[in-house]
Design a protein around this motif. Structure first.
Motif, PDB file in Angstrom:
ATOM      1  N   PRO A 154      -8.010   5.793  -0.246  1.00 40.68           N
ATOM      2  CA  PRO A 154      -6.766   5.876   0.530  1.00 40.68           C
ATOM      3  C   PRO A 154      -6.451   4.566   1.249  1.00 40.68           C
ATOM      4  O   PRO A 154      -7.319   3.989   1.911  1.00 40.68           O
ATOM      5  CB  PRO A 154      -7.035   7.010   1.526  1.00 40.68           C
ATOM      6  CG  PRO A 154      -8.145   7.806   0.914  1.00 40.68           C
ATOM      7  CD  PRO A 154      -8.989   6.819   0.165  1.00 40.68           C
ATOM      8  N   LEU A 155      -5.230   4.106   1.145  1.00 38.24           N
ATOM      9  CA  LEU A 155      -4.850   2.873   1.817  1.00 38.24           C
ATOM     10  C   LEU A 155      -4.798   3.041   3.330  1.00 38.24           C
ATOM     11  O   LEU A 155      -4.808   2.051   4.056  1.00 38.24           O
ATOM     12  CB  LEU A 155      -3.494   2.385   1.298  1.00 38.24           C
ATOM     13  CG  LEU A 155      -3.462   1.946  -0.172  1.00 38.24           C
ATOM     14  CD1 LEU A 155      -2.117   1.295  -0.488  1.00 38.24           C
ATOM     15  CD2 LEU A 155      -4.604   1.010  -0.511  1.00 38.24           C
ATOM     16  N   SER A 156      -4.772   4.282   3.794  1.00 38.39           N
ATOM     17  CA  SER A 156      -4.807   4.512   5.251  1.00 38.39           C
ATOM     18  C   SER A 156      -6.095   3.979   5.872  1.00 38.39           C
ATOM     19  O   SER A 156      -6.134   3.681   7.063  1.00 38.39           O
ATOM     20  CB  SER A 156      -4.660   5.999   5.559  1.00 38.39           C
ATOM     21  OG  SER A 156      -5.700   6.741   4.941  1.00 38.39           O
ATOM     22  N   GLY A 157      -7.144   3.853   5.069  1.00 41.99           N
ATOM     23  CA  GLY A 157      -8.411   3.344   5.580  1.00 41.99           C
ATOM     24  C   GLY A 157      -8.616   1.862   5.359  1.00 41.99           C
ATOM     25  O   GLY A 157      -9.661   1.323   5.715  1.00 41.99           O
ATOM     26  N   GLU A 162      -0.929  -4.028   7.742  1.00 41.88           N
ATOM     27  CA  GLU A 162       0.273  -4.323   8.532  1.00 41.88           C
ATOM     28  C   GLU A 162       0.594  -5.813   8.531  1.00 41.88           C
ATOM     29  O   GLU A 162       1.751  -6.210   8.467  1.00 41.88           O
ATOM     30  CB  GLU A 162       0.100  -3.826   9.975  1.00 41.88           C
ATOM     31  CG  GLU A 162       0.343  -2.350  10.154  1.00 41.88           C
ATOM     32  CD  GLU A 162       1.769  -1.946   9.765  1.00 41.88           C
ATOM     33  OE1 GLU A 162       2.713  -2.634  10.199  1.00 41.88           O
ATOM     34  OE2 GLU A 162       1.932  -0.973   9.016  1.00 41.88           O
ATOM     35  N   ASP A 190       0.722   6.522  -1.198  1.00 34.91           N
ATOM     36  CA  ASP A 190       0.472   5.583  -0.101  1.00 34.91           C
ATOM     37  C   ASP A 190       0.827   4.141  -0.442  1.00 34.91           C
ATOM     38  O   ASP A 190       0.674   3.257   0.403  1.00 34.91           O
ATOM     39  CB  ASP A 190      -0.955   5.686   0.433  1.00 34.91           C
ATOM     40  CG  ASP A 190      -2.027   5.516  -0.627  1.00 34.91           C
ATOM     41  OD1 ASP A 190      -1.675   5.351  -1.803  1.00 34.91           O
ATOM     42  OD2 ASP A 190      -3.219   5.546  -0.267  1.00 34.91           O
ATOM     43  N   PRO A 193       4.878   2.637   1.514  1.00 33.51           N
ATOM     44  CA  PRO A 193       5.150   1.823   2.706  1.00 33.51           C
ATOM     45  C   PRO A 193       5.103   0.323   2.426  1.00 33.51           C
ATOM     46  O   PRO A 193       5.828  -0.450   3.060  1.00 33.51           O
ATOM     47  CB  PRO A 193       4.038   2.247   3.679  1.00 33.51           C
ATOM     48  CG  PRO A 193       3.724   3.653   3.288  1.00 33.51           C
ATOM     49  CD  PRO A 193       3.833   3.664   1.789  1.00 33.51           C
ATOM     50  N   SER A 213       7.224   9.651  -3.286  1.00 32.29           N
ATOM     51  CA  SER A 213       6.805   9.293  -1.958  1.00 32.29           C
ATOM     52  C   SER A 213       7.073  10.405  -0.968  1.00 32.29           C
ATOM     53  O   SER A 213       6.550  10.362   0.126  1.00 32.29           O
ATOM     54  CB  SER A 213       7.528   8.022  -1.486  1.00 32.29           C
ATOM     55  OG  SER A 213       8.918   8.248  -1.405  1.00 32.29           O
TER      56      SER A 213
END
Length: 213
Positions: A154-157, A162, A190, A193, A213
Motif C-alpha cells: 500500500p502506498l499509504s505506508g 507528499e 492508491d 492521488p 479510484s
C-alpha cells in the motif's frame, strides 16, 4: 516510533535486555549472538502499530551500538544479510531512528536497496520508511514506489510521497495504469492521488479506469 518495550517484558526478559545492552557497550560484536536470541529470550507477541516484542527488542539493541557512519552501516548490513525475515525487518526498522540521531548518513542505503530487490512485500514496505524516502536518489525512489504498486504494497505506508511524487513518477503511474487497462486488470486505487496532481496525464485513460479510484 519504536514502542517502549520494558513494560511488555517479564522480569527475566528485562534482565536479559539489560545484560545484552551492557555486552554491546563493551563489544559491538556481541550483537551477532544477541540479535537472533531476542525472540527466544523476550518473546514475540504483538505490540501497537504492527510491531512485535522481538522486533522492538532488536531495534533497542541496535540503537545501543557504540558505532556511527560507515562502520555502523557495515555491521547493520552484516546482520541484515545473515538474518531471517524478522531480523531483517528489525534492521530496516532501525534505519530511520539512526537517521533521526544523525548517526548513519548514506551508510544504510545498501540495506534499503537489497530489500527492494526482494519479492518479500514486508521487506519492500519496510525499505520505504522515512530513511528510504530521505536518502534514495530520485530515480531509485520512483522505481521503488512503482515496485510497491506492482507487488501490492500500500502506498499509504510509503514515506515521502507528499514531497517526492513528481511529474515523472506520475507519468510512470499513468503508463502502468494504461498497461493494466489494456490487460483488463484493476488499477490500484492508491495511485490516483499521484496522478491527479497532473490531470493532463489522465487523458489516455478510459472513464471506466478513472472510475476505479
Amino acid at each position: 516510533m519504536i514502542p517502549t518495550i520494558r513494560p511488555h517484558l517479564t522480569g527475566d526478559g528485562v534482565s536479559w535486555l539489560d545484560a545484552a545492552i551492557a555486552k554491546i557497550h563493551a563489544d559491538a560484536g556481541a550483537i551477532f549472538a544477541l540479535f537472533p536470541a531476542a525472540g527466544r529470550r523476550c518473546g514475540r507477541g504483538p505490540l501497537d502499530d504492527g510491531w512485535t516484542v522481538d522486533q522492538a527488542v532488536r531495534v533497542t539493541l541496535l540503537l545501543e551500538l557504540p558505532l556511527d557512519g560507515e562502520p555502523l552501516g557495515l555491521l547493520l548490513f552484516d546482520l541484515y544479510a545473515h538474518g531471517d525475515a524478522g531480523e531483517r525487518l528489525a534492521v530496516l526498522a532501525s534505519l530511520s531512528a539512526f537517521d533521526d540521531a544523525g548517526r548513519l548518513g548514506e551508510a544504510g542505503l545498501p540495506i534499503v536497496r537489497d530489500a527492494l530487490r526482494t519479492s518479500d512485500t514486508r521487506l519492500i514496505g519496510a525499505a520505504m520508511s522515512r530513511y528510504g524516502a530521505a536518502h534514495l536518489p530520485a530515480e531509485a525512489y520512483r522505481q521503488a514506489v512503482l515496485k510497491c504498486v506492482f507487488t501490492g504494497v500500500p502506498l499509504s505506508g510509503v514515506a515521502g510521497l507528499e514531497s517526492r511524487a513528481d511529474r515523472e513518477l506520475a507519468r510512470m503511474m499513468a503508463d502502468f495504469a494504461k498497461e493494466r487497462e489494456a490487460a483488463g486488470r484493476v488499477v490500484p486505487p492508491d495511485i490516483w492521488p499521484i496522478l491527479e496532481r497532473h490531470p493532463d496525464l489522465l487523458a489516455g485513460l478510459s472513464s471506466d479506469t478513472k472510475g476505479a479510484s
